[in-house]
Motif scaffolding. Sequence first.
Motif, PDB file in Angstrom:
ATOM      1  N   GLU A 127       5.353 -38.249 -30.060  1.00 37.86           N
ATOM      2  CA  GLU A 127       5.274 -38.284 -28.523  1.00 37.86           C
ATOM      3  C   GLU A 127       5.768 -38.934 -27.698  1.00 37.86           C
ATOM      4  N   GLU A 128       6.386 -40.161 -28.042  1.00 36.08           N
ATOM      5  CA  GLU A 128       7.028 -41.172 -27.118  1.00 36.08           C
ATOM      6  C   GLU A 128       8.221 -41.623 -27.788  1.00 36.08           C
ATOM      7  N   GLY A 129       9.036 -42.028 -26.660  1.00 34.73           N
ATOM      8  CA  GLY A 129      10.376 -42.733 -27.341  1.00 34.73           C
ATOM      9  C   GLY A 129      11.013 -43.538 -26.207  1.00 34.73           C
ATOM     10  N   ARG A 130      11.595 -44.447 -26.737  1.00 34.17           N
ATOM     11  CA  ARG A 130      12.246 -45.470 -25.889  1.00 34.17           C
ATOM     12  C   ARG A 130      13.590 -45.800 -26.445  1.00 34.17           C
ATOM     13  N   ILE A 131      14.705 -45.818 -25.644  1.00 31.07           N
ATOM     14  CA  ILE A 131      16.132 -45.990 -25.888  1.00 31.07           C
ATOM     15  C   ILE A 131      16.666 -47.076 -24.898  1.00 31.07           C
ATOM     16  N   ALA A 132      17.160 -48.064 -25.609  1.00 32.55           N
ATOM     17  CA  ALA A 132      17.663 -49.156 -24.876  1.00 32.55           C
ATOM     18  C   ALA A 132      19.191 -49.019 -24.822  1.00 32.55           C
ATOM     19  N   PHE A 133      19.999 -48.879 -23.606  1.00 31.64           N
ATOM     20  CA  PHE A 133      21.274 -48.614 -23.706  1.00 31.64           C
ATOM     21  C   PHE A 133      22.082 -49.919 -23.538  1.00 31.64           C
ATOM     22  N   PRO A 134      23.482 -49.839 -24.246  1.00 32.80           N
ATOM     23  CA  PRO A 134      24.282 -51.245 -24.094  1.00 32.80           C
ATOM     24  C   PRO A 134      24.421 -51.775 -22.812  1.00 32.80           C
ATOM     25  N   GLU A 164      12.905 -43.874 -21.093  1.00 33.05           N
ATOM     26  CA  GLU A 164      11.518 -43.828 -21.797  1.00 33.05           C
ATOM     27  C   GLU A 164      11.069 -42.278 -21.718  1.00 33.05           C
ATOM     28  N   MET A 165      10.451 -41.749 -22.838  1.00 35.18           N
ATOM     29  CA  MET A 165      10.207 -40.545 -22.958  1.00 35.18           C
ATOM     30  C   MET A 165       8.760 -40.011 -23.625  1.00 35.18           C
ATOM     31  N   ARG A 166       8.112 -39.034 -22.985  1.00 35.46           N
ATOM     32  CA  ARG A 166       6.801 -38.903 -23.464  1.00 35.46           C
ATOM     33  C   ARG A 166       6.881 -37.023 -23.399  1.00 35.46           C
ATOM     34  N   LYS A 217      23.545 -46.005 -32.529  1.00 35.26           N
ATOM     35  CA  LYS A 217      24.319 -46.937 -31.633  1.00 35.26           C
ATOM     36  C   LYS A 217      23.351 -47.740 -30.698  1.00 35.26           C
ATOM     37  N   MET A 218      22.212 -47.605 -30.560  1.00 37.25           N
ATOM     38  CA  MET A 218      21.390 -48.143 -29.603  1.00 37.25           C
ATOM     39  C   MET A 218      20.024 -48.560 -30.213  1.00 37.25           C
ATOM     40  N   GLU A 219      19.245 -49.356 -29.560  1.00 34.46           N
ATOM     41  CA  GLU A 219      17.913 -49.773 -30.063  1.00 34.46           C
ATOM     42  C   GLU A 219      16.987 -48.808 -29.647  1.00 34.46           C
ATOM     43  N   VAL A 220      16.429 -47.991 -30.545  1.00 40.51           N
ATOM     44  CA  VAL A 220      15.463 -46.828 -30.359  1.00 40.51           C
ATOM     45  C   VAL A 220      14.169 -47.094 -31.137  1.00 40.51           C
ATOM     46  N   THR A 221      13.019 -46.645 -30.203  1.00 38.40           N
ATOM     47  CA  THR A 221      11.768 -46.583 -31.245  1.00 38.40           C
ATOM     48  C   THR A 221      11.355 -45.020 -30.542  1.00 38.40           C
ATOM     49  N   PHE A 222      10.589 -44.562 -31.691  1.00 37.38           N
ATOM     50  CA  PHE A 222      10.114 -43.341 -31.183  1.00 37.38           C
ATOM     51  C   PHE A 222       9.163 -42.755 -32.270  1.00 37.38           C
ATOM     52  N   SER A 223       8.206 -41.707 -31.729  1.00 36.65           N
ATOM     53  CA  SER A 223       7.324 -41.180 -32.514  1.00 36.65           C
ATOM     54  C   SER A 223       7.284 -39.559 -32.146  1.00 36.65           C
ATOM     55  N   SER A 253       8.494 -32.338 -27.880  1.00 34.55           N
ATOM     56  CA  SER A 253       8.675 -33.268 -29.024  1.00 34.55           C
ATOM     57  C   SER A 253       9.961 -33.120 -29.866  1.00 34.55           C
ATOM     58  N   LYS A 254      10.140 -32.118 -29.995  1.00 33.11           N
ATOM     59  CA  LYS A 254      11.518 -31.931 -30.791  1.00 33.11           C
ATOM     60  C   LYS A 254      12.780 -32.402 -30.368  1.00 33.11           C
ATOM     61  N   TYR A 255      13.045 -32.186 -29.016  1.00 35.73           N
ATOM     62  CA  TYR A 255      14.084 -32.703 -28.386  1.00 35.73           C
ATOM     63  C   TYR A 255      14.073 -34.092 -28.404  1.00 35.73           C
ATOM     64  N   LEU A 256      12.739 -34.831 -28.071  1.00 42.58           N
ATOM     65  CA  LEU A 256      12.772 -36.291 -27.886  1.00 42.58           C
ATOM     66  C   LEU A 256      13.211 -36.744 -29.233  1.00 42.58           C
ATOM     67  N   GLN A 257      12.691 -36.462 -30.535  1.00 41.31           N
ATOM     68  CA  GLN A 257      12.929 -36.604 -31.539  1.00 41.31           C
ATOM     69  C   GLN A 257      14.603 -36.692 -32.215  1.00 41.31           C
ATOM     70  N   GLN A 258      14.803 -35.683 -31.627  1.00 39.62           N
ATOM     71  CA  GLN A 258      16.648 -35.200 -31.890  1.00 39.62           C
ATOM     72  C   GLN A 258      17.357 -36.405 -31.160  1.00 39.62           C
ATOM     73  N   LEU A 259      16.948 -36.576 -29.774  1.00 42.87           N
ATOM     74  CA  LEU A 259      17.792 -37.393 -29.180  1.00 42.87           C
ATOM     75  C   LEU A 259      17.675 -38.806 -29.599  1.00 42.87           C
ATOM     76  N   ALA A 260      16.263 -39.420 -30.048  1.00 46.89           N
ATOM     77  CA  ALA A 260      16.092 -40.576 -30.290  1.00 46.89           C
ATOM     78  C   ALA A 260      16.961 -40.651 -31.772  1.00 46.89           C
ATOM     79  N   LYS A 261      16.846 -39.822 -32.542  1.00 50.20           N
ATOM     80  CA  LYS A 261      17.610 -40.201 -33.910  1.00 50.20           C
ATOM     81  C   LYS A 261      19.193 -40.124 -33.702  1.00 50.20           C
ATOM     82  N   HIS A 262      19.677 -39.226 -32.780  1.00 44.69           N
ATOM     83  CA  HIS A 262      21.002 -39.234 -32.458  1.00 44.69           C
ATOM     84  C   HIS A 262      21.633 -40.379 -31.797  1.00 44.69           C
ATOM     85  N   TRP A 263      20.909 -41.092 -30.965  1.00 40.89           N
ATOM     86  CA  TRP A 263      21.287 -42.319 -30.381  1.00 40.89           C
ATOM     87  C   TRP A 263      20.936 -43.622 -31.321  1.00 40.89           C
ATOM     88  N   SER A 264      20.012 -43.532 -32.344  1.00 40.03           N
ATOM     89  CA  SER A 264      19.554 -44.571 -32.994  1.00 40.03           C
ATOM     90  C   SER A 264      20.656 -45.340 -33.728  1.00 40.03           C
TER      91      SER A 264
END
Length: 96
Positions: A35-42, A48-50, A27-33, A14-25
């Motif tokens: 437990e789950e995350g989604r990152i859309a690259f250019p 998608e992460m769980r 530059k990219m379209e990101v949604t996360f909680s 969960s910690k790594y999911l959130q860190q990665l999502a925040k890091h890329w948010s």
Amino acid sequence: MSVSVARVPTHSASKYLQQLAKHWSHKMEVTFSEEEGRIAFPNGAVLEMRADSETLDVALTVPDGEDVERMRGVVSSHLDRFAFREAPLTFDWAAV
């Protein structure tokens, strides 16, 4: 489209999911909680992460014409940076 999945053993998923999502948010379209995350690259790729208490499950969809191995490397290297205490994480990528 090419889909790759990996189940990454870690108690800090969960910690790594959130860190990665925040890091890329920035530059990219990101949604996360927690437990789950989604990152859309250019380039059209989508990550998608769980997270659960023992693993981080990742699913990477890469459009035709894009370098699947490079995208796998981008994801794994970034997660390894956040997991520096236990890196390298184990990514047994499999095509679906």
